[in-house]
Design a protein around this motif. Structure first.
Motif, PDB file in Angstrom:
ATOM      1  N   MET A   1      -6.147  -2.280   7.083  1.00  0.00           N
ATOM      2  CA  MET A   1      -4.908  -2.233   6.754  1.00  0.00           C
ATOM      3  C   MET A   1      -4.403  -3.552   5.953  1.00  0.00           C
ATOM      4  SD  MET A   1      -3.488   0.047   8.580  1.00  0.00           S
ATOM      5  CE  MET A   1      -5.153   0.948   8.250  1.00  0.00           C
TER       6      MET A   1
ATOM      7  N   HIS B   1       5.540   1.954   4.198  1.00  0.00           N
ATOM      8  CA  HIS B   1       5.386   1.239   3.015  1.00  0.00           C
ATOM      9  C   HIS B   1       5.929   1.841   1.658  1.00  0.00           C
ATOM     10  CE1 HIS B   1       2.642  -1.146   0.229  1.00  0.00           C
ATOM     11  NE2 HIS B   1       2.189   0.038  -0.194  1.00  0.00           N
ATOM     12  N   ALA B   2       5.707   3.177   1.668  1.00  0.00           N
ATOM     13  CA  ALA B   2       6.419   3.892   0.458  1.00  0.00           C
ATOM     14  C   ALA B   2       7.778   3.633   0.064  1.00  0.00           C
ATOM     15  CB  ALA B   2       5.930   5.426   0.763  1.00  0.00           C
TER      16      ALA B   2
ATOM     17  N   MET C   1       2.901   3.723   8.787  1.00  0.00           N
ATOM     18  CA  MET C   1       2.576   2.557   8.192  1.00  0.00           C
ATOM     19  C   MET C   1       2.706   3.129   6.364  1.00  0.00           C
ATOM     20  SD  MET C   1      -0.247   0.349   9.567  1.00  0.00           S
ATOM     21  CE  MET C   1      -1.441   1.507  10.144  1.00  0.00           C
ATOM     22  N   ARG C   2       2.156   4.177   6.292  1.00  0.00           N
ATOM     23  CA  ARG C   2       1.930   4.632   4.888  1.00  0.00           C
ATOM     24  C   ARG C   2       3.648   5.037   4.602  1.00  0.00           C
ATOM     25  NH1 ARG C   2       3.033   9.691   3.278  1.00  0.00           N
ATOM     26  NH2 ARG C   2       2.287  10.583   5.504  1.00  0.00           N
ATOM     27  N   THR C   3       4.320   5.575   5.379  1.00  0.00           N
ATOM     28  CA  THR C   3       5.598   5.969   4.979  1.00  0.00           C
ATOM     29  C   THR C   3       6.650   5.188   4.842  1.00  0.00           C
ATOM     30  OG1 THR C   3       5.287   8.101   6.086  1.00  0.00           O
ATOM     31  CG2 THR C   3       7.446   7.503   5.545  1.00  0.00           C
TER      32      THR C   3
ATOM     33  N   ARG D   1      -5.285  -2.075   2.439  1.00  0.00           N
ATOM     34  CA  ARG D   1      -4.269  -1.064   2.152  1.00  0.00           C
ATOM     35  C   ARG D   1      -2.904  -1.312   1.810  1.00  0.00           C
ATOM     36  NH1 ARG D   1      -4.835   3.967   6.051  1.00  0.00           N
ATOM     37  NH2 ARG D   1      -7.219   3.709   5.284  1.00  0.00           N
ATOM     38  N   TYR D   2      -2.489  -2.381   2.728  1.00  0.00           N
ATOM     39  CA  TYR D   2      -1.058  -3.057   2.410  1.00  0.00           C
ATOM     40  C   TYR D   2      -1.072  -4.245   2.387  1.00  0.00           C
ATOM     41  CZ  TYR D   2      -0.494   1.774   4.623  1.00  0.00           C
ATOM     42  OH  TYR D   2      -0.761   2.895   5.010  1.00  0.00           O
TER      43      TYR D   2
END
Length: 495
Positions: A24, A5-6, A1-3, A27-28
């Protein structure tokens, strides 16, 4: 998810745990967070799905996603069986969807540089590869350490060697949870002569992820746990002096490579493949090669025939039964539908089957083929190079397998070396066919048969020694053990 999203691609998050969903959402904030996969699959704005769930759920979620018309990125392994993986690949191809598997090491810049060293011939011909992936935890309950850690290194090894192995051997042990192996060792042999030796463990006092590639010119080591320099090239090897190998040692040389987070490279590759409709480097077909090796390792570790020993050079087809205490030695082939009883000894270069029944305590010496239509009862002895036929008048140009004639060798019979047993006969209990004899008709119990064609030349006891009958007498005894026998209407019986 982090990647993702980036990379600006995260549109929805599906998470079944309510507490994690709240995290989540904070964070997003630009993504919709839900607990239902169906909602995401029904969203027309969702083009692709990335799956990072327990391995046992991969197959079901991949299938649902493909059927919903989505491209799919799934973490390793693709699923937990080769047959299921083949179904998913066929489905992706039929639907025209991208299917990519997260074999992360394939996107590690140091590993990609290592692949270039191999491709450019910097290491020479690959002789062997070793891979160690060990640590303390994280323990899984759904899949063994082989399926949890193994896909990484198996994928890279197959990529580096460039061919599928011809032999896979595996052994695992479960210490923490019954049926879930904590340590696995595997050995792969490739047709070009290279070998690979792999070790996986999540019950180890320290963490190490190391891949060593030994060529006949140089050696290379990829150590992912090293903080800075992860790839070293060694000029080491072996030289020959006066007809003897001597070690060639040298200081390692760091190898430069592009610095990039492997996960970012992997996720970007997936997005590019989705946008450009091209096949990922680690697509479903590549994943099937990995699954085939993992499944072969698992089958090697789970002995198909408990209590039996099958030499690694022999082949045993599916749908075969081998009893406990039986040994199958070098270069033999047990074909489908065959059953071998307990306590048998099958020698070298023996073929049994298909659909042959072998009883208990049978000994088949080297270079014997027991063809379909032949049955060996308990305690039969077949000497070296005994020949069985199953068609009476074979021709190469005329198929006659539908004319098979049954041959029965009854309990305790002995067939001497190089004897030929023409199909359609029955060899009686404890009969003895001498070396080189050719049997063309039924042999009664206890008969001694010699010559070509075979003729009765006497009678033998259960112990294998001759029975002595006086001239004109119907009673006799074994010359060795003294067992009494009687002649009755052209045959011999005990008592």
């Amino acid at each position: 998810m982090r990647t993702f999203h980036a990379l600006g691609a995260l549109h929805r998050v599906v998470e079944v745990d309510e507490g994690l969903r709240r995290q989540m959402a904070l964070r997003y904030p630009g993504a919709t967070v839900t607990g239902e996969l169906a909602d995401a699959l029904a969203d027309p704005e969702v083009d692709a799905v990335a799956i990072a769930t327990p391995a046992a759920t991969h197959a079901q979620i991949v299938r649902r996603s493909l059927e919903a018309g989505k491209d799919v990125f799934v973490e390793k392994p693709l699923c937990l069986s080769l047959a299921e993986g083949e179904e998913l690949v066929r489905l992706a191809e039929a639907e025209g969807r991208i299917l990519m598997v997260g074999h992360l090491l394939r996107y590690h810049p140091a590993v990609r540089r290592l692949k270039r060293l191999v491709t450019d011939g910097e290491l020479g011909r690959i002789q062997y590869i070793t891979a160690e992936r060990v640590s303390l935890g994280r323990f899984r309950r759904e899949e063994s350490v082989l399926w949890s850690l193994g896909p990484h290194d198996v994928s890279v090894v197959l990529w580096l060697v460039g061919e599928a192995p011809v032999r896979v051997r595996g052994q695992g042990s479960a210490f923490l949870q019954p049926g879930v192996a904590d340590v696995y060792a595997a050995a792969l042999t490739f047709p070009g002569g290279a070998s690979a030796y792999l070790l996986f463990s999540w019950l180890h006092p320290f963490k190490q992820q190391r891949l060593t590639v030994v060529g006949d010119r140089r050696m290379a080591v990829f150590a992912d746990t090293e903080p800075v320099q992860k790839l070293l090239l060694f000029p080491s090897g072996a030289d020959w002096q006066d007809g003897r190998p001597v070690p060639r040692r040298g200081e390692p040389v760091p190898v430069d490579y592009q610095r990039e987070e492997p996960l970012a490279a992997e996720c970007r590759h997936f997005l590019d493949c989705v946008a450009e409709r091209r096949t990922p480097e680690t697509d479903g077909r590549e994943a099937l090669g990995v699954l085939a090796v993992l499944e072969a390792c698992q089958q090697g570790a789970q002995n198909r025939f408990p209590g039996a020993l099958v030499h690694e050079s022999s082949y045993v087809d599916d749908d075969v039964v081998i009893g406990p205490g039986t040994t199958v030695w070098h270069f033999s082939h047990i074909r489908k539908g065959s059953t071998i009883g307990p306590g048998c000894r099958i020698g070298q270069n023996v073929v049994i089957g298909p659909n042959v029944q072998v009883g208990a305590g049978v000994k088949v010496q080297n270079n014997v083929s027991v063809y379909e239509g032949v049955e060996l009862e308990d305690e039969v002895f077949c000497g070296p190079s005994v020949v069985f036929t199953n068609v009476h008048n074979p021709r190469s140009h005329t198929p006659r397998m539908h004319e098979l004639r049954r041959t029965l060798v009854k309990r305790g019979a002995t067939l001497g070396a190089n004897a030929t047993i023409v199909c359609g006969v029955t060899i009686g209990e404890h009969a003895f066919v001498g070396a080189g004899a050719v049997v063309t008709r039924d042999v009664p119990d206890h008969a001694l048969v010699l010559g070509n064609p075979g003729r009765i030349a006497g009678w033998v006891c259960r112990c294998g020694s001759r029975i002595a009958f006086g001239e004109g007498e119907e009673a006799g005894r074994c010359t060795a053990c003294g067992q009494a026998y009687r002649r009755v209407e052209g045959r011999v019986v005990r008592g």
